[in-house]
Motif scaffolding. Structure first.
Motif, PDB file in Angstrom:
ATOM      1  N   ALA A   1       0.840  -1.201   0.000  1.00  0.00           N
ATOM      2  CA  ALA A   1       0.000   0.000   0.000  1.00  0.00           C
ATOM      3  C   ALA A   1       0.874   1.251   0.000  1.00  0.00           C
ATOM      4  N   ARG A   2       0.295   2.348  -0.460  1.00  0.00           N
ATOM      5  CA  ARG A   2       1.027   3.611  -0.522  1.00  0.00           C
ATOM      6  C   ARG A   2       1.454   4.026   0.892  1.00  0.00           C
ATOM      7  N   ALA A   3       2.717   4.414   1.016  1.00  0.00           N
ATOM      8  CA  ALA A   3       3.250   4.797   2.316  1.00  0.00           C
ATOM      9  C   ALA A   3       2.883   6.241   2.630  1.00  0.00           C
ATOM     10  N   ASP A   4       2.336   6.451   3.827  1.00  0.00           N
ATOM     11  CA  ASP A   4       1.948   7.789   4.278  1.00  0.00           C
ATOM     12  C   ASP A   4       2.764   8.125   5.519  1.00  0.00           C
ATOM     13  N   SER A   5       3.590   9.161   5.421  1.00  0.00           N
ATOM     14  CA  SER A   5       4.454   9.514   6.547  1.00  0.00           C
ATOM     15  C   SER A   5       3.649   9.881   7.782  1.00  0.00           C
TER      16      SER A   5
ATOM     17  N   ALA B   1       8.912   9.822  16.501  1.00  0.00           N
ATOM     18  CA  ALA B   1       9.762   8.725  16.031  1.00  0.00           C
ATOM     19  C   ALA B   1      10.370   9.083  14.679  1.00  0.00           C
ATOM     20  N   ALA B   2      11.545   8.540  14.403  1.00  0.00           N
ATOM     21  CA  ALA B   2      12.215   8.807  13.121  1.00  0.00           C
ATOM     22  C   ALA B   2      11.623   7.974  12.009  1.00  0.00           C
TER      23      ALA B   2
ATOM     24  N   THR C   1       9.760  -0.323   6.032  1.00  0.00           N
ATOM     25  CA  THR C   1      10.033   0.802   6.919  1.00  0.00           C
ATOM     26  C   THR C   1       9.582   2.079   6.238  1.00  0.00           C
ATOM     27  N   LEU C   2       9.143   3.022   7.041  1.00  0.00           N
ATOM     28  CA  LEU C   2       8.644   4.304   6.547  1.00  0.00           C
ATOM     29  C   LEU C   2       9.213   5.404   7.422  1.00  0.00           C
TER      30      LEU C   2
ATOM     31  N   ARG D   1      10.060   8.571   3.107  1.00  0.00           N
ATOM     32  CA  ARG D   1      10.783   7.572   2.341  1.00  0.00           C
ATOM     33  C   ARG D   1      10.421   6.171   2.841  1.00  0.00           C
ATOM     34  N   SER D   2      10.384   5.246   1.888  1.00  0.00           N
ATOM     35  CA  SER D   2       9.940   3.895   2.218  1.00  0.00           C
ATOM     36  C   SER D   2      10.940   2.880   1.680  1.00  0.00           C
ATOM     37  N   ARG D   3      11.180   1.816   2.450  1.00  0.00           N
ATOM     38  CA  ARG D   3      12.027   0.710   2.017  1.00  0.00           C
ATOM     39  C   ARG D   3      11.316  -0.595   2.332  1.00  0.00           C
TER      40      ARG D   3
END
Length: 561
Positions: free
Chosen positions: A48-52, A59-60, A102-103, A108-110
């Motif tokens: 799914a689309r990552a939403d910061s 949290a970082a 991770t987000l 940024r997403s990995r």
């Protein structure tokens, strides 16, 4: 099957471990405790689309990790292998798949799949084979015609899949042929102009008759002819030095004298040298002969040949200007005839394509009719089966109809599929998009999934508050149906109803800490009195109410029955 999930710094959840496993898992908790974040985390694992905004305040980054038990061979294993990942051995025919995402707070997403970094698109590819998620958005999606058609096609199984594939192939062929015809007919003037230009170019090449490498050879010849006098003088001097007609001081004469002098001596060593000098004389005579030929060629060429060479070079230069290089002109000569024949053959080509397109249209009509017939037959069975399920979901008078009517032609067929609901006797069936309440839509969606699971099983179903808008007996039947669905698939349900949670064989509770954060210890698997207390809280808001506890025990007994 999802074996375990780990969440860190996602929403209000600081850290949580969710042991899930087979069967029916119910996830409950107080409002704001982070139950829905479980579905959000699962969505991240499924691409799914990552939403910061999902990263916990302060949290970082947020992270989600999941462990799936999957077949060692098949589409999932192939997708993992294509991404460079690996399955960990689990048993003889299954493996463990580790997936993480991770987000960062910056957005940024990995992602990683099977221990290797992978794009989120790989997660989305895996999702189709691993999980079906149902929430409020999926209920809204069920209101769309496309979603209703897809539900029918899933229920139809291989019977619809086969005829739909045949229709899609026929559709693509018909569209391709139609596009080719449109391209030829719509660009006839351009093609005619191209043909005339090509015809003239080929005529010029044929008239010029260039040869490979001819331009370079002519350039070299022209250079020689342009400097003929200078070349003649140099060659003449060299020939005279080697072998002059007077025979006085040329190389040949002097070599002959030297050889004779040595031959008159009686020393064998000088005799060998005399032979070497003789070779020099012979070689000088040969070279002088070559120079004589070169001078004769210059004498024959003269100014008239230079003019002819320059004229030929001018003709070749015209081809080079037109085509870039002489080799390109020769290549056009080799291939242009076929292209010209194709362009000149437009009328015959259009006639052939028209015949092929008409045949493709007939095949498309036949495939569309077959698809419609197969869908219509499946629609009757789906309507009857879902109606039976709705009766068991506390909608005893409801009737569901799946209508297949003629619609606009598309890549999916010519059918409009509408799921219609008549909630009580005497009511005309109306589209669930218009006539179903939220609670009714929840039960319709669940009933459809229970029925479709028999023909198109999915490894894992996730329901996010599928029980919204219902309660009492209806909620109990929803719980029963989720438990029934869990016989063939893994079921995970986020719920706020004790009547639903009672039927789970695995009950997880997400508990809000005093500071408003959720810690690892706040996600617990509930059994015995702890589960009864949570059920009582769901029923009454109190964990120690005797009446609520008794009611909780009654509900839990229903699952055992």
């Amino acid at each position: 099957m999802i074996e375990e999930m780990r969440l860190r710094d996602l929403g209000v959840i600081a850290e949580a471990v969710l042991p899930i496993g087979p069967g029916f898992t119910a996830i409950t908790g107080e409002t704001g405790a982070g139950k829905t974040m479980v579905v959000t985390g699962l969505g991240l694992l499924l691409g799914a689309r990552a939403d910061s905004g999902a990263v916990r305040a302060g949290a970082a980054q947020a992270s989600v990790a999941g462990v799936w038990i999957v077949p060692s061979t098949g589409s999932v294993a192939d997708t993992v292998a294509d991404a460079g990942g690996e399955l960990e051995p689990y048993d003889d025919d299954r493996g463990e798949l580790y997936v993480s995402r991770t987000l960062t707070a910056e957005g940024r997403s990995r992602a990683s799949v099977g221990g290797r970094a992978a794009p989120a698109g790989v997660l989305a590819d895996l999702a189709d084979d691993l999980v079906v998620v149902h929430g409020q958005s999926e209920q809204l999606r069920l209101r769309s015609a496309a979603a209703q058609r897809d539900a029918l096609d899933r229920f139809g199984g291989s019977a619809i899949a086969v005829v739909r594939a045949e229709y899609e192939a026929a559709w693509e062929r018909w569209r391709s042929l139609s596009a080719q015809l449109d391209e030829i007919a719509g660009n006839r003037e351009r093609r005619q102009a191209e043909a005339e230009e090509l015809r003239q170019a080929l005529a010029l090449i044929e008239a010029t008759d260039p040869q490979p490498g001819e331009d370079d050879a002519l350039a070299e010849r022209a250079e020689r002819l342009a400097n003929a006098e200078e070349l003649r003088q140099a060659a003449a001097v060299a020939r005279s030095a080697l072998s002059d007609e007077d025979g006085e001081n040329d190389v040949s004469t002097l070599a002959a004298e030297a050889r004779r002098a040595l031959e008159r001596a009686s020393d064998p060593a000088l005799a060998e040298i005399a032979e070497s000098i003789a070779e020099i004389g012979y070689r000088a005579t040969d070279i002088a002969t070559q120079l004589s030929g070169y001078l004769a060629d210059l004498d024959e060429s003269g100014p008239h040949e230079l003019a002819a060479v320059e004229e030929r070079r001018s003709a070749l230069a015209a081809l080079v200007r037109a085509h870039g290089t002489l080799d390109a002109a020769l290549e056009l000569w080799n291939t242009g005839s076929a292209r010209l024949a194709e362009l000149d053959d437009d009328s015959d080509h259009i006639e052939r394509l028209t015949a092929e397109r008409d045949a493709a249209r007939a095949a498309l009509d036949e495939a569309a009719a077959a698809l419609t017939a197969t869908r219509t037959e499946a629609a009757g069975r789906l309507g009857a089966a879902v109606t039976e399920e709705l009766h068991a979901l506390a909608m005893p008078d409801a009737r569901l109809v799946v209508a297949v009517t003629e619609g606009s032609e598309s890549a999916h067929g010519r059918d409009d599929v509408a799921i219609l609901l008549a909630p009580h006797p005497g009511a005309e069936p109306r589209s669930v998009a218009k006539g179903a309440s939220g609670g009714e839509l929840s039960r319709v969606m669940l009933a459809i999934e229970v029925v479709i699971a028999g023909t198109d099983p999915v490894p894992t179903f996730v329901f996010d508050e599928v029980d919204a808008g219902i309660g009492g007996a209806a909620a109990i039947e929803v719980g029963r149906r989720l438990a029934r669905l869990a016989r063939s698939s893994q079921v995970i349900a986020v719920t706020h109803l004790a009547q639903v949670a009672a039927f789970a064989n695995n009950h997880l509770s997400v508990v809000k800490a005093n500071d408003g954060q959720v810690t690892a210890s706040s996600v617990r698997r509930l059994d015995g009195e702890d589960r009864e207390a949570e059920m009582a809280r769901l029923l009454s808001g109190l964990t120690d109410s005797d009446a609520a506890l008794e009611h909780a025990r009654e509900l839990l007994a229903l699952r055992e029955d």
